[in-house]
Design an enzyme around this catalytic site. Structure first.
Site, short mmCIF file in Angstrom:
data_model
loop_
_atom_site.label_atom_id
_atom_site.label_comp_id
_atom_site.label_asym_id
_atom_site.label_seq_id
_atom_site.Cartn_x
_atom_site.Cartn_y
_atom_site.Cartn_z
N TYR A 115 -8.10 -72.07 2.98
CA TYR A 115 -6.84 -71.33 3.08
C TYR A 115 -6.54 -70.93 4.53
O TYR A 115 -5.43 -71.14 5.03
CB TYR A 115 -6.95 -70.10 2.19
CG TYR A 115 -5.75 -69.21 2.12
CD1 TYR A 115 -4.53 -69.67 1.65
CD2 TYR A 115 -5.86 -67.86 2.48
CE1 TYR A 115 -3.44 -68.82 1.55
CE2 TYR A 115 -4.77 -67.00 2.37
CZ TYR A 115 -3.57 -67.48 1.91
OH TYR A 115 -2.50 -66.63 1.81
N GLN A 119 2.90 -63.95 -6.59
CA GLN A 119 2.94 -62.49 -6.44
C GLN A 119 4.07 -62.04 -5.50
O GLN A 119 4.79 -61.10 -5.81
CB GLN A 119 1.59 -62.00 -5.89
CG GLN A 119 1.45 -60.49 -5.85
CD GLN A 119 0.28 -60.02 -4.98
OE1 GLN A 119 -0.30 -60.82 -4.23
NE2 GLN A 119 -0.06 -58.76 -5.08
N1 SER Z 1 -4.46 -62.02 -0.30
C1 SER Z 1 -4.89 -63.28 0.24
C2 SER Z 1 -6.13 -63.73 -0.37
O1 SER Z 1 -6.92 -62.90 -0.74
C3 SER Z 1 -5.07 -63.16 1.73
O2 SER Z 1 -3.91 -63.52 2.36
O3 SER Z 1 -6.36 -64.89 -0.46
#
Ligand code: SER
Length: 312
Positions: free
Chosen positions: A140, A13
């Site tokens: 993450y 993105q």
């Molecule tokens: N946009 C990302 C996510 O939702 C957050 O950094 O994983």
């Protein structure tokens, strides 16, 4: 000296929009897009690259005299929960490969994106400061936090010029997100413009920090173009633009598309969102390198509908 730029993870993105932006400033011949996919047909230079392949990365950098790397390779929050070990490896082993090239003097400057996902359930949720309790409980978030600390370590021990920001949810009309917890805030516009009801995977009152992609690209460019002494933090900077929940976003859309309808069916992504801040305090970025957003919620909704109208 002419900068030669490599974007890793250029099909994501952020990568797609950053590629266009960098090409228009540095010239198409000086910016190389790379990602793991084969047979990609984009306007400009594209190289297939797996960031985990250290020698392929080294060869690409040497062959093209790369001076700057934007390392955007990652699995976003929702996907990383399904592939924890790969999510970690991609984030951390990948960044080690880039950091080590800089340590050895092959590249001069690195951009690395972090996220509001570094914050966790014990972090204060409102106006979350730059430095606060940081105990993420997603794959993450753990990877991004560790990466921030390694960046700082490489800066302090080896003088590697690495810079980054903590992106909030990013919303733009030129590219689609994939695998994130904030993706609903892009998808909702496609449903609204197609005249379809939108089924939201977050609860209506899940307030999160968000930003227009144009602002995110500008932040990326501005921190990279700032002088080295302006970039005082070598973890990653908080940057903020707006906060909203699905209900608030839906109301703004409904004000422009009166037939729009939304329902709520929270899934596992609700649990991820519940650990993230509602709003972000970003005075260090504003003070150190003059960060300032352009879009608020109303401006974002106007801009998204205006630009997606013809596309959807
Ligand atoms: N946009 C990302 C996510 O939702 C957050 O950094 O994983």
């Amino acid at each position: 000296m002419v900068e030669k730029i490599l974007i890793i993870g250029s099909l994501g993105q952020v990568g797609q929009e950053l590629f266009e932006s960098l090409k228009s400033s540095y010239g198409a011949s000086n910016v190389i897009a790379s990602d793991v996919k084969d047979g990609v047909n984009i306007e400009g230079r594209y190289e297939k690259l797996d960031i985990l392949d250290k020698s392929a990365l080294f060869d690409l950098v040497k062959k093209n005299g790369i001076t700057q790397v934007y390392n955007l390779a990652a699995l976003l929050s929702a996907t990383a929960e399904k592939h924890p070990r790969f999510g970690w490896d991609l984030t951390i082993e990948g960044q080690f490969n880039v950091l080590n090239l800089a340590k050895e003097g092959h590249i001069k400057k690195i951009f690395w994106p972090s996220s509001i996902a570094v914050f966790g359930p014990t972090t204060p949720k409102d106006q979350t400061p730059q430095q606060t309790i940081i105990e993420p409980n997603t794959v993450y978030g753990i990877g991004k936090l560790a990466g921030e600390m390694w960046n700082k370590y490489y800066f302090e021990k080896y003088g590697v010029d690495v810079r980054g920001v903590r992106f909030p949810g990013l919303i733009g009309w030129k590219s689609l997100p994939g695998g994130g917890t904030t993706d609903y805030a892009v998808d909702i516009f496609y449903s609204a413009l197609r005249g379809e009801k939108f089924d939201c995977f977050l609860r209506e009152d899940t307030e999160l920090p968000m930003m227009h992609m144009e602002d995110a690209i500008r932040a990326t460019r501005e921190i990279m173009e700032a002088s080295a002494d302006e970039v005082k933090l070598r973890t990653c900077y908080n940057i903020a633009a707006m906060n909203f929940d699905p209900k608030g976003l839906a109301a703004e859309i409904k004000a422009r598309i009166p037939d729009f309808e939304i329902s709520y069916n929270p899934d596992f992504r609700q649990d991820i969102a519940a650990t993230w801040p509602r709003s972000i305090e970003d005075s260090p970025a504003r003070n150190d390198w003059s960060w300032k957003e352009k879009y608020d919620l109303k401006g974002l909704v106007d801009n998204m509908i205006e630009n997606l109208k013809g596309k959807v």
